[in-house]
Design a protein around this motif. Structure first.
Motif, PDB file in Angstrom:
ATOM      1  N   ARG A 108       0.847  -1.217   0.000  1.00  0.00           N
ATOM      2  CA  ARG A 108       0.000   0.000   0.000  1.00  0.00           C
ATOM      3  C   ARG A 108       0.871   1.252   0.000  1.00  0.00           C
ATOM      4  O   ARG A 108       0.601   2.228   0.688  1.00  0.00           O
ATOM      5  CB  ARG A 108      -0.946   0.028   1.203  1.00  0.00           C
ATOM      6  CG  ARG A 108      -1.782  -1.211   1.393  1.00  0.00           C
ATOM      7  CD  ARG A 108      -2.877  -1.341   0.391  1.00  0.00           C
ATOM      8  NE  ARG A 108      -3.569  -2.633   0.552  1.00  0.00           N
ATOM      9  CZ  ARG A 108      -4.391  -3.139  -0.316  1.00  0.00           C
ATOM     10  NH1 ARG A 108      -4.643  -2.490  -1.437  1.00  0.00           N
ATOM     11  NH2 ARG A 108      -4.971  -4.284  -0.097  1.00  0.00           N
ATOM     12  N   CYS A 138      -7.122   5.096   9.919  1.00  0.00           N
ATOM     13  CA  CYS A 138      -7.410   3.670  10.008  1.00  0.00           C
ATOM     14  C   CYS A 138      -8.185   3.229   8.773  1.00  0.00           C
ATOM     15  O   CYS A 138      -9.117   3.915   8.330  1.00  0.00           O
ATOM     16  CB  CYS A 138      -8.218   3.386  11.275  1.00  0.00           C
ATOM     17  SG  CYS A 138      -8.638   1.646  11.485  1.00  0.00           S
ATOM     18  N   THR A 139      -7.826   2.093   8.233  1.00  0.00           N
ATOM     19  CA  THR A 139      -8.453   1.616   6.999  1.00  0.00           C
ATOM     20  C   THR A 139      -9.779   0.907   7.251  1.00  0.00           C
ATOM     21  O   THR A 139     -10.380   0.385   6.319  1.00  0.00           O
ATOM     22  CB  THR A 139      -7.494   0.686   6.226  1.00  0.00           C
ATOM     23  OG1 THR A 139      -7.141  -0.419   7.062  1.00  0.00           O
ATOM     24  CG2 THR A 139      -6.243   1.428   5.808  1.00  0.00           C
ATOM     25  N   HIS A 140     -10.241   0.918   8.493  1.00  0.00           N
ATOM     26  CA  HIS A 140     -11.540   0.314   8.783  1.00  0.00           C
ATOM     27  C   HIS A 140     -12.651   1.336   8.559  1.00  0.00           C
ATOM     28  O   HIS A 140     -13.403   1.243   7.603  1.00  0.00           O
ATOM     29  CB  HIS A 140     -11.570  -0.230  10.214  1.00  0.00           C
ATOM     30  CG  HIS A 140     -12.878  -0.849  10.596  1.00  0.00           C
ATOM     31  ND1 HIS A 140     -13.493  -0.587  11.799  1.00  0.00           N
ATOM     32  CD2 HIS A 140     -13.700  -1.696   9.933  1.00  0.00           C
ATOM     33  CE1 HIS A 140     -14.633  -1.260  11.856  1.00  0.00           C
ATOM     34  NE2 HIS A 140     -14.782  -1.942  10.741  1.00  0.00           N
ATOM     35  N   ALA A 180      -9.750  -3.789  10.648  1.00  0.00           N
ATOM     36  CA  ALA A 180      -9.220  -3.049   9.494  1.00  0.00           C
ATOM     37  C   ALA A 180      -8.744  -4.032   8.423  1.00  0.00           C
ATOM     38  O   ALA A 180      -8.013  -4.971   8.730  1.00  0.00           O
ATOM     39  CB  ALA A 180      -8.083  -2.127   9.910  1.00  0.00           C
ATOM     40  N   GLU A 182      -6.903  -3.329   5.583  1.00  0.00           N
ATOM     41  CA  GLU A 182      -5.680  -2.998   4.838  1.00  0.00           C
ATOM     42  C   GLU A 182      -4.672  -2.288   5.729  1.00  0.00           C
ATOM     43  O   GLU A 182      -5.022  -1.701   6.761  1.00  0.00           O
ATOM     44  CB  GLU A 182      -6.017  -2.104   3.639  1.00  0.00           C
ATOM     45  CG  GLU A 182      -6.904  -2.789   2.624  1.00  0.00           C
ATOM     46  CD  GLU A 182      -7.350  -1.875   1.500  1.00  0.00           C
ATOM     47  OE1 GLU A 182      -7.814  -2.410   0.488  1.00  0.00           O
ATOM     48  OE2 GLU A 182      -7.237  -0.642   1.640  1.00  0.00           O
ATOM     49  N   LEU A 184      -1.957   0.651   6.780  1.00  0.00           N
ATOM     50  CA  LEU A 184      -1.994   2.110   6.649  1.00  0.00           C
ATOM     51  C   LEU A 184      -1.287   2.479   5.350  1.00  0.00           C
ATOM     52  O   LEU A 184      -0.254   1.904   5.006  1.00  0.00           O
ATOM     53  CB  LEU A 184      -1.316   2.778   7.847  1.00  0.00           C
ATOM     54  CG  LEU A 184      -2.009   2.586   9.199  1.00  0.00           C
ATOM     55  CD1 LEU A 184      -1.175   3.211  10.315  1.00  0.00           C
ATOM     56  CD2 LEU A 184      -3.417   3.173   9.200  1.00  0.00           C
ATOM     57  N   TYR A 185      -1.834   3.438   4.642  1.00  0.00           N
ATOM     58  CA  TYR A 185      -1.309   3.801   3.323  1.00  0.00           C
ATOM     59  C   TYR A 185      -0.066   4.687   3.439  1.00  0.00           C
ATOM     60  O   TYR A 185       0.038   5.518   4.337  1.00  0.00           O
ATOM     61  CB  TYR A 185      -2.381   4.505   2.496  1.00  0.00           C
ATOM     62  CG  TYR A 185      -3.392   3.553   1.913  1.00  0.00           C
ATOM     63  CD1 TYR A 185      -3.338   3.194   0.567  1.00  0.00           C
ATOM     64  CD2 TYR A 185      -4.383   2.984   2.701  1.00  0.00           C
ATOM     65  CE1 TYR A 185      -4.255   2.300   0.032  1.00  0.00           C
ATOM     66  CE2 TYR A 185      -5.299   2.090   2.179  1.00  0.00           C
ATOM     67  CZ  TYR A 185      -5.232   1.750   0.845  1.00  0.00           C
ATOM     68  OH  TYR A 185      -6.124   0.855   0.316  1.00  0.00           O
TER      69      TYR A 185
END
Length: 200
Positions: A108, A138-140, A180, A182, A184-185
């Motif tokens: 990512r 957060c990807t959630h 979550a 994924e 963290l980008y």
């Protein structure tokens, strides 16, 4: 005797009307289209980012004041960016994680191909592995994870913890536990000198 002059014959009085009518209709249509576009332009233009957003298209950050083990948060395009100067122990812990143990196997990282694996080398700054730069969302459900401030609970994996639903990230910002889906980008960024980066 009847007049045979065709100019007085009613069927020939308006022979050229259809072509004049076409010109008038085309002109009126073009005028209406230009007027409509002019009326809609303010509505379309207001959807463009404002000047303050465009000015944040890139952000320069001086890393020199950040000591090992410290982290800061800067803003870029309205998003919090987590920058952590990781300790040697944090780097080593992140390197030891096997890809099979990860929830999300992808890095990512906007600086790498989409299918790059989530190794620590693909998440940390190239050739400057103590530095980790991530979008702190957060990807959630888009919360801001804790773990930046001194005394914050960093979760079981020493990275970041999202208190909303319990997502836990490791010292490389990879999701290890919780809902979550994924990691963290990593935003697009590059080092402009040994101690400065440009995000965006």
């Amino acid at each position: 005797m009847a007049n045979s002059d065709s100019s007085t014959n009613p069927s020939h009085v308006h022979d050229d009307d259809p072509s004049r009518r076409d010109v008038i209709l085309i002109g009126a249509g073009a005028f209406a289209a230009i007027g409509g576009a002019a009326a809609l332009w303010p509505l379309v233009d207001q959807m463009n980012p404002d000047a303050s957003t465009l000015s944040l298209a890139s952000t320069d950050v001086d890393l020199a004041p950040i000591e090992e083990g410290q982290a800061i948060t800067v803003m870029w395009r309205g998003k919090p960016i987590f920058i952590r100067h990781r300790t040697a122990k944090e780097v080593e812990e992140a390197k030891e994680v096997k890809l099979d143990d990860l929830v999300d196997p992808l890095a990512r990282n906007a600086n790498l191909p989409d299918d790059a694996p989530a190794t620590d080398a693909n998440r940390a700054a190239a050739d400057k592995e103590p530095w980790l730069v991530m979008i702190g969302i957060c990807t959630h459900l888009g919360c801001i994870p804790k773990g930046q401030a001194i005394g914050d609970y960093k979760g079981e994996f020493g990275g970041w913890f999202c208190p909303c639903h319990g997502s836990q990230y490791d010292t490389s910002g990879r999701i290890r536990k919780g809902p979550a889906p994924e990691n963290l980008y990593i935003p697009p960024y590059a080092f402009t000198s040994d101690t400065k980066i440009k995000i965006g």
